[in-house]
Structures are given as structure tokens and as C-alpha cells.
Design a protein around this motif. Structure first.
Motif, mmCIF file in Angstrom:
data_model
loop_
_atom_site.group_PDB
_atom_site.id
_atom_site.type_symbol
_atom_site.label_atom_id
_atom_site.label_comp_id
_atom_site.label_asym_id
_atom_site.label_seq_id
_atom_site.Cartn_x
_atom_site.Cartn_y
_atom_site.Cartn_z
ATOM 1 N N ASP A 117 -1.217 -10.509 0.315
ATOM 2 C CA ASP A 117 -0.169 -10.734 1.325
ATOM 3 C C ASP A 117 1.004 -9.770 1.174
ATOM 4 O OD1 ASP A 117 -1.623 -12.767 2.435
ATOM 5 O OD2 ASP A 117 -0.584 -14.362 1.336
ATOM 6 N N PHE A 118 1.263 -9.302 -0.053
ATOM 7 C CA PHE A 118 2.438 -8.462 -0.294
ATOM 8 C C PHE A 118 2.041 -7.092 -0.834
ATOM 9 C CE2 PHE A 118 3.729 -12.930 -0.937
ATOM 10 C CZ PHE A 118 4.593 -13.029 0.153
ATOM 11 N N CYS A 119 0.945 -6.550 -0.300
ATOM 12 C CA CYS A 119 0.477 -5.232 -0.740
ATOM 13 C C CYS A 119 1.365 -4.122 -0.163
ATOM 14 C CB CYS A 119 -0.964 -5.018 -0.303
ATOM 15 S SG CYS A 119 -1.153 -4.888 1.484
ATOM 16 N N LYS A 120 1.256 -2.912 -0.744
ATOM 17 C CA LYS A 120 1.964 -1.741 -0.250
ATOM 18 C C LYS A 120 1.114 -1.060 0.819
ATOM 19 C CE LYS A 120 4.059 -2.591 -4.282
ATOM 20 N NZ LYS A 120 3.711 -3.749 -5.116
ATOM 21 N N VAL A 121 1.766 -0.245 1.606
ATOM 22 C CA VAL A 121 1.049 0.512 2.631
ATOM 23 C C VAL A 121 1.364 1.988 2.455
ATOM 24 C CG1 VAL A 121 0.709 0.877 5.109
ATOM 25 C CG2 VAL A 121 1.137 -1.427 4.243
ATOM 26 N N CYS A 122 0.319 2.814 2.357
ATOM 27 C CA CYS A 122 0.456 4.261 2.177
ATOM 28 C C CYS A 122 0.875 4.926 3.481
ATOM 29 C CB CYS A 122 -0.875 4.823 1.681
ATOM 30 S SG CYS A 122 -0.898 6.619 1.486
ATOM 31 N N ASP A 123 1.381 6.157 3.407
ATOM 32 C CA ASP A 123 1.735 6.923 4.599
ATOM 33 C C ASP A 123 0.542 7.123 5.520
ATOM 34 O OD1 ASP A 123 4.402 7.205 4.349
ATOM 35 O OD2 ASP A 123 4.432 9.391 4.271
ATOM 36 N N CYS A 124 -0.662 7.139 4.940
ATOM 37 C CA CYS A 124 -1.868 7.339 5.744
ATOM 38 C C CYS A 124 -2.283 6.074 6.479
ATOM 39 C CB CYS A 124 -3.018 7.833 4.859
ATOM 40 S SG CYS A 124 -3.651 6.564 3.704
ATOM 41 N N GLY A 125 -1.622 4.945 6.192
ATOM 42 C CA GLY A 125 -1.922 3.688 6.859
ATOM 43 C C GLY A 125 -2.814 2.755 6.079
ATOM 44 N N HIS A 126 -3.389 3.237 4.960
ATOM 45 C CA HIS A 126 -4.258 2.394 4.145
ATOM 46 C C HIS A 126 -3.432 1.588 3.140
ATOM 47 C CE1 HIS A 126 -7.926 3.920 5.829
ATOM 48 N NE2 HIS A 126 -7.606 5.186 5.542
ATOM 49 N N ALA A 127 -4.004 0.452 2.730
ATOM 50 C CA ALA A 127 -3.319 -0.433 1.785
ATOM 51 C C ALA A 127 -3.526 0.033 0.356
ATOM 52 C CB ALA A 127 -3.851 -1.853 1.944
ATOM 53 N N CYS A 128 -2.564 -0.272 -0.497
ATOM 54 C CA CYS A 128 -2.715 -0.101 -1.945
ATOM 55 C C CYS A 128 -2.047 -1.301 -2.601
ATOM 56 C CB CYS A 128 -2.111 1.216 -2.432
ATOM 57 S SG CYS A 128 -0.497 1.655 -1.748
ATOM 58 N N ARG A 185 -8.235 -3.549 -1.308
ATOM 59 C CA ARG A 185 -7.931 -2.579 -0.242
ATOM 60 C C ARG A 185 -8.843 -2.776 0.962
ATOM 61 N NH1 ARG A 185 -6.527 3.389 -2.837
ATOM 62 N NH2 ARG A 185 -4.848 2.706 -4.256
ATOM 63 N N ALA A 186 -10.128 -3.033 0.680
ATOM 64 C CA ALA A 186 -11.079 -3.227 1.776
ATOM 65 C C ALA A 186 -10.739 -4.477 2.588
ATOM 66 C CB ALA A 186 -12.491 -3.325 1.216
ATOM 67 N N VAL A 187 -10.344 -5.552 1.893
ATOM 68 C CA VAL A 187 -9.989 -6.793 2.586
ATOM 69 C C VAL A 187 -8.817 -6.560 3.540
ATOM 70 C CG1 VAL A 187 -9.007 -9.104 2.260
ATOM 71 C CG2 VAL A 187 -10.888 -8.333 0.812
ATOM 72 N N ILE A 188 -7.801 -5.809 3.096
ATOM 73 C CA ILE A 188 -6.629 -5.548 3.931
ATOM 74 C C ILE A 188 -6.962 -4.575 5.057
ATOM 75 C CG2 ILE A 188 -4.271 -4.645 3.966
ATOM 76 C CD1 ILE A 188 -4.579 -7.324 2.542
ATOM 77 N N ASP A 189 -7.598 -3.472 4.727
ATOM 78 C CA ASP A 189 -7.871 -2.440 5.732
ATOM 79 C C ASP A 189 -8.818 -2.941 6.816
ATOM 80 O OD1 ASP A 189 -6.228 -0.691 4.419
ATOM 81 O OD2 ASP A 189 -7.825 0.334 3.329
ATOM 82 N N LEU A 190 -9.784 -3.787 6.435
ATOM 83 C CA LEU A 190 -10.756 -4.300 7.403
ATOM 84 C C LEU A 190 -10.321 -5.629 8.007
ATOM 85 C CD1 LEU A 190 -14.057 -3.466 5.459
ATOM 86 C CD2 LEU A 190 -12.990 -2.173 7.318
ATOM 87 N N ARG A 191 -9.137 -6.100 7.607
ATOM 88 C CA ARG A 191 -8.563 -7.341 8.133
ATOM 89 C C ARG A 191 -9.516 -8.522 7.964
ATOM 90 N NH1 ARG A 191 -5.413 -5.381 13.683
ATOM 91 N NH2 ARG A 191 -4.136 -3.780 12.666
ATOM 92 N N ILE A 192 -10.099 -8.621 6.789
ATOM 93 C CA ILE A 192 -11.011 -9.722 6.482
ATOM 94 C C ILE A 192 -10.181 -10.981 6.187
ATOM 95 C CG2 ILE A 192 -12.775 -10.548 4.877
ATOM 96 C CD1 ILE A 192 -13.541 -7.623 4.421
ATOM 97 N N PRO A 193 -10.451 -12.088 6.841
ATOM 98 C CA PRO A 193 -9.674 -13.320 6.585
ATOM 99 C C PRO A 193 -9.751 -13.726 5.117
ATOM 100 C CG PRO A 193 -11.054 -13.562 8.536
ATOM 101 C CD PRO A 193 -11.482 -12.284 7.872
ATOM 102 N N HIS A 194 -8.613 -14.204 4.600
ATOM 103 C CA HIS A 194 -8.574 -14.664 3.216
ATOM 104 C C HIS A 194 -7.541 -15.781 3.099
ATOM 105 C CE1 HIS A 194 -5.410 -11.588 3.524
ATOM 106 N NE2 HIS A 194 -4.755 -12.333 2.639
ATOM 107 N N GLY A 195 -7.667 -16.562 2.044
ATOM 108 C CA GLY A 195 -6.741 -17.659 1.814
ATOM 109 C C GLY A 195 -7.060 -18.335 0.508
ATOM 110 N N PRO A 196 -6.210 -19.299 0.098
ATOM 111 C CA PRO A 196 -6.418 -19.994 -1.184
ATOM 112 C C PRO A 196 -7.757 -20.710 -1.268
ATOM 113 C CG PRO A 196 -4.225 -20.434 -0.309
ATOM 114 C CD PRO A 196 -4.982 -19.737 0.770
ATOM 115 N N HIS A 197 -8.345 -21.029 -0.105
ATOM 116 C CA HIS A 197 -9.642 -21.705 -0.115
ATOM 117 C C HIS A 197 -10.787 -20.731 -0.371
ATOM 118 C CE1 HIS A 197 -9.027 -20.118 3.889
ATOM 119 N NE2 HIS A 197 -10.310 -20.289 4.176
ATOM 120 N N LEU A 198 -10.484 -19.415 -0.352
ATOM 121 C CA LEU A 198 -11.518 -18.401 -0.550
ATOM 122 C C LEU A 198 -11.330 -17.606 -1.833
ATOM 123 C CD1 LEU A 198 -11.762 -17.025 3.118
ATOM 124 C CD2 LEU A 198 -13.359 -18.567 1.978
ATOM 125 N N VAL A 199 -10.090 -17.276 -2.139
ATOM 126 C CA VAL A 199 -9.797 -16.470 -3.333
ATOM 127 C C VAL A 199 -8.669 -17.143 -4.114
ATOM 128 C CG1 VAL A 199 -10.525 -14.305 -2.273
ATOM 129 C CG2 VAL A 199 -8.138 -15.028 -2.072
#
Length: 420
Positions: free
Chosen positions: A353-364, A330-344
Motif C-alpha cells: 500500500d505504501f510502496c515507492k514509484v520510480c520515474d519510469c512509472g514502475h513500483a519499487c 512489484r508485479a502485484v502493484i504494476d499489474l494491479r493484482i487485488p490484495h488484502g489481509p485475507h490474501l497476504v
């Protein structure tokens, strides 16, 4: 050594007489060979045959080439400047690999060395079919007309092969690099090869009425991401589409009618250029949350067994406390931290990449509460084909909540609206 391409012969002396070259490129066959087959004769000539002059014009090559212009050889273009006569032979619309081989042969012929190793051609009149205008469009509408002994014209931009009972895609079609429209409708194809993604010019892919059981994930990551605009998968046996399907972001028209689809891709809202969507006669019970982001001109969802939306009916996938992986994701998505196969790990990339988004705007990601609410489809489309026989244009759409707090706030809002 032969080459088929467009040729324009420009006389460099014309401007000295105040004249302009008024020619234009013509389809031609270029041949490099000897004037006669005598072993003592080492002089090689270039013969250019066109539809108007199938006998051709002959030019000496040995020590007669002033310069090669090859800046655009990767685009199938080049120019050979001769000393005598003073002409520029401008080549275009040639196959890149064939053009490179031809230019290499012309260099050797100019030097007059190693000519015995060259694949020389007979310098005779060209056949009519070799110099005719390149074929851009071809339709094969019966099995008896299907080409078995000959290949498809390399210049094709539109190819239709229907009613031929094909069980697989002919690999000879997948080398047609200029292909823009491929229609394989009304066959028996069960599986698509990933190499369709190598057709970088392809804008339309018609696969109506086949026996497809899946859409390859590899196609969603191919060059079709930037080229494909029209995709027809109607009347097949599809049950799901891959999550990465929404990477085909240039899609304008998508037809999915008469399949067995249980759901649409969760992030279908990422298809920002989509204007026409038809998924009638499937098994859809609810629409994905991303459906709200679409901006369509025409939408057809008739004949799907949509459930009655009820916000009180929900699925809880929350754990208390949240796992460290969920909190980190959630923190990676909400804070827009770069990620990719070379990192995780690759699997975690998919979840991010295919996470859900809550009504409040935060990722789950894997921990959420899911429910469905009714939505008037006119909110996402100008024209809506009736969803049911009762004249309705409303369908259930998924909603996700990252916590009990967000879900309770949403329910309170629903209750207050009902009281009004």
C-alpha cells in the motif's frame, strides 16, 4: 418512562373542515404514567409538555393506539396514531435507543398488560430546562467552568474546551454523536483515544497547543476518513505521522506548525482535497516524493532546516539480483493484482500500500535508489510562504528509482540540461 425529543401533534380531522395543520415541531418531554397512584388504577396516560405548555396535554394509552409508524426509528423518528382524539403524535430528533424503549413502553400501555414492570413517571409539569431548545454550541474556557457533576448536552454540534488543563480527552465528549467541531486547544493532552473515530459527524478537530507525541493509527482507519476536513495539530510534540495518515482523504485544511516533525507522510499526495497546508517551524530536511501530487491554495514551510538538493547524493538500497519477494511485490502493484489481509500477511499489505514509484512509472518496495531534487513550491501551491529568510520558494523533494538504468537515465538528463 420519559423521552426528550421534538414533537408535532397533527389533528387528522382538520382536512375534513378544509383546514391545514400549521404547526411545527416543538421541543418536548413525553412521560408515561398513571393519573393517580392508586393501586387499583391500571390506566396509563401519555403527557406531552412543551415550553409553551409546561403543564402538558394528556392522552389515554390503554386500547387507544391505532398504529405505530417506525420506518425511520433508526433516525430518531416515529409516529404514534391515537384513536381518540384523532391525532398523530410525530416524534423526531430523539435518541434512537431511548425512542425504542419509549415505543415498547407505549405498546405495553396500549395492551394494558405487564404495566407493573414499566418504569412509570409522575405526570407533572416539566422543568423549563427539559423543554428548552437543544443546545448546539458550548464553550468552556476555564477550569472552574468545567462540568464535573453534569454531562455535556447530547445535542451539541460544536464543543470547545480550552485552558482547562486537561491531560486526557474526557470520554463524556465521545458519546456526542452530533458533534461536528471539537476544539480541545490549549490543554495538556498527551494521547488521543481511538474512540474519537466514532464521532462520525466530526468535520473539525482542533488540538492546537497540547502535548501530543503521536497521532493514533486507528483514527486514520476510522469514520474520520470520510468526515474530517479540518485538523489542527500545531504546537505539539509530534516527530512523525503514521503512514496511514493519508487515508484521511477529505482533509482540506491541515496545520502542523511548531512540532518536531522529521518528515511528512510519504504518500501525502493522496490527500487530493487538501488546499491549505502549514508545517512551519519543524525539523523537515526533505519533502516526500508524493508532495508533487498536491494541489494547494496556500503552503507554509518556513523555518525548516531543508538540505541543499543534490542528485549526486543518493542512497542505494538495491540488491543484485532482486529478491523474490521484491519481484513479486512489484508485479502485484504494476499489474494491479487485488490484495488484502485475507490474501497476504498484514505487514506485506502495508509494504504494498505504501510502496515507492520510480520515474519510469514502475513500483519499487524495499529495493530502490533514493535521492532529492529541488522543486519550486509554486508548482503545487498558488500561494507560498517563503521557505527561508533569503526569499526562496524552493525545497528538496525525494525521488526514487527502481534500477540503476533509471537512475543513470535521470542523471544523463540532468547533465544535458546543465550543458544547455
Amino acid at each position: 418512562m420519559k423521552l426528550q425529543c421534538d414533537v408535532e401533534v397533527v389533528n387528522r380531522m382538520l382536512p375534513t373542515f378544509g383546514l391545514k395543520n400549521k404547526g411545527k415541531p416543538s421541543r418536548a418531554v413525553l412521560s408515561i404514567g398513571k393519573q393517580d397512584r392508586s393501586p387499583q388504577n391500571h390506566s396509563l396516560f401519555l403527557l406531552i409538555c412543551t415550553a409553551k405548555d409546561r403543564s402538558g396535554s394528556k392522552y389515554k394509552l390503554k386500547e387507544n393506539i391505532e398504529k405505530f409508524f417506525t420506518w425511520f426509528v433508526e433516525e430518531g423518528k416515529a409516529t404514534v396514531r391515537l384513536k381518540e382524539p384523532a391525532v398523530d403524535i410525530c416524534l423526531s430528533k430523539a435518541d434512537t435507543s431511548s425512542l425504542k424503549s419509549f415505543l415498547s413502553a407505549a405498546r405495553l400501555a396500549h395492551r394494558g398488560s405487564d404495566t407493573d414492570s414499566l418504569p412509570l413517571s409522575s405526570l407533572g409539569p416539566a422543568r423549563a430546562r427539559d423543554v428548552e431548545k437543544p443546545k448546539k454550541k458550548l464553550s468552556v474556557l476555564s477550569k472552574k467552568d468545567y462540568p464535573l457533576a453534569s454531562s455535556f448536552p447530547f445535542s451539541l454540534e460544536q464543543l470547545q474546551v480550552s485552558y482547562c488543563r486537561l491531560t486526557r480527552v474526557d470520554m463524556r465528549m465521545l458519546v456526542l454523536r452530533s458533534l461536528r467541531r471539537l476544539d480541545l486547544s490549549n490543554n495538556h493532552i498527551r494521547k488521543l483515544p481511538a474512540t474519537i473515530g466514532d464521532l462520525h459527524c466530526l468535520t473539525e478537530l482542533i488540538l492546537h497547543n497540547n502535548r501530543l507525541q503521536g497521532f493514533p493509527d486507528a483514527l486514520c482507519a476510522s469514520t474520520l476518513q470520510t468526515s474530517l476536513q479540518h485538523l489542527d495539530l500545531s504546537q505539539n510534540q509530534l516527530t512523525v505521522l503514521p503512514a496511514r495518515f493519508c487515508q484521511l482523504r477529505h482533509l482540506v485544511n491541515l496545520r502542523l506548525d511548531a512540532n518536531q516533525l522529521l518528515r511528512l507522510p510519504f504518500h501525502i499526495g493522496r490527500l487530493s482535497k487538501l488546499r491549505f497546508l502549514s508545517a512551519a517551524q519543524n525539523q523537515l530536511s526533505v519533502l516526500p516524493a508524493g508532495f508533487r501530487k498536491l494541489c494547494l491554495e496556500n503552503l507554509d514551510l518556513f523555518g525548516n532546516p531543508f538540505t541543499q538538493a543534490n542528485a549526486l547524493e543518493h542512497t542505494i538500497r538495491l540488491t543484485f539480483p532482486l529478491t523474490l519477494q521484491e519481484l513479486t511485490a512489484r508485479a502485484v502493484i504494476d499489474l494491479r493484482i487485488p490484495h488484502g489481509p485475507h490474501l497476504v500477511p498484514f505487514q506485506l499489505c502495508d509494504e504494498l500500500d505504501f510502496c515507492k514509484v520510480c520515474d519510469c512509472g514502475h513500483a519499487c518496495v524495499n529495493a530502490f535508489i533514493q535521492t532529492a531534487v529541488g522543486m519550486n513550491l509554486h508548482l503545487v501551491s498558488h500561494t507560498v510562504v517563503l521557505v527561508d529568510n533569503m526569499g526562496g520558494t524552493e525545497a528538496p523533494v525525494q525521488k526514487h528509482f527502481c534500477s540503476l538504468v533509471c537512475y543513470c537515465e535521470f542523471m544523463d538528463g540532468c547533465v544535458q540540461r546543465d550543458l544547455r
